[in-house]
Design a protein around this motif. Structure first.
Motif, mmCIF file in Angstrom:
data_model
loop_
_atom_site.group_PDB
_atom_site.id
_atom_site.type_symbol
_atom_site.label_atom_id
_atom_site.label_comp_id
_atom_site.label_asym_id
_atom_site.label_seq_id
_atom_site.Cartn_x
_atom_site.Cartn_y
_atom_site.Cartn_z
ATOM 1 N N THR A 160 0.716 -1.050 -0.069
ATOM 2 C CA THR A 160 0.004 0.046 -0.143
ATOM 3 C C THR A 160 0.796 1.229 -0.087
ATOM 4 O O THR A 160 0.417 2.329 0.267
ATOM 5 C CB THR A 160 -1.107 0.074 1.171
ATOM 6 N N THR B 294 -2.822 6.785 -1.231
ATOM 7 C CA THR B 294 -4.506 6.499 -1.209
ATOM 8 C C THR B 294 -4.965 7.595 -2.395
ATOM 9 O O THR B 294 -4.139 8.550 -2.748
ATOM 10 C CB THR B 294 -5.409 6.932 -0.056
ATOM 11 N N LYS C 177 -9.953 8.458 -1.158
ATOM 12 C CA LYS C 177 -9.298 7.783 -0.038
ATOM 13 C C LYS C 177 -9.486 6.189 -0.438
ATOM 14 O O LYS C 177 -9.318 5.356 0.630
ATOM 15 C CB LYS C 177 -10.132 7.941 1.182
ATOM 16 N N GLU C 178 -9.277 5.646 -1.530
ATOM 17 C CA GLU C 178 -9.166 4.495 -2.032
ATOM 18 C C GLU C 178 -7.743 3.892 -1.996
ATOM 19 O O GLU C 178 -7.234 4.901 -2.386
ATOM 20 C CB GLU C 178 -9.870 4.049 -3.312
ATOM 21 N N THR C 179 -7.482 2.864 -1.465
ATOM 22 C CA THR C 179 -6.040 2.341 -1.607
ATOM 23 C C THR C 179 -5.417 2.446 -3.088
ATOM 24 O O THR C 179 -6.077 1.506 -3.785
ATOM 25 C CB THR C 179 -5.635 1.266 -0.689
#
Length: 108
Positions: free
Chosen positions: A29, A33, A37-39
């Motif tokens: 990761t 993001t 706010k999505e990885t």
């Protein structure tokens, strides 16, 4: 677990520690993001995470000499890079399955 590879085999620890899983998650990761706010999972980070898991979970790598004797091999990036692609895929797929099983168990 033992996986046969060309002219040898590797032994893999099927138990994944919490620390190992946490480090793996941090590696994959590192892309950060998105604005929503999505990885963001980058292929290079996934490759680094896979290599980390392989190096961590292989407990022994062995090659056979011409007389059938066993020679222990240190698991390094160079060693992984020089594996036959089929052997690397076999190891990688098994490690992925172990990782996914560990993640599934942790979610329960």
């Amino acid at each position: 677990m033992k996986i046969d590879i060309q002219n040898g085999y590797v032994e893999i620890d099927e138990k994944v520690t919490r620390k190992t899983m946490r480090t793996y998650q941090e590696i994959i990761t590192e892309g950060g993001t998105s604005s929503s706010k999505e990885t963001i999972l980058l292929p290079a980070q996934i490759d680094k995470g896979t290599e980390f898991m392989i190096k961590t979970q292989i407990t022994r790598a062995v090659f056979f000499d011409e007389n059938g004797g066993e020679i222990d091999q240190k698991v390094t990036t160079d060693w992984l890079d020089n594996l036959d692609n089929r052997d690397y895929s076999k190891i990688s797929n098994e490690i992925s399955e172990i990782t996914n099983n560990a993640r599934t168990k942790a979610e329960k």
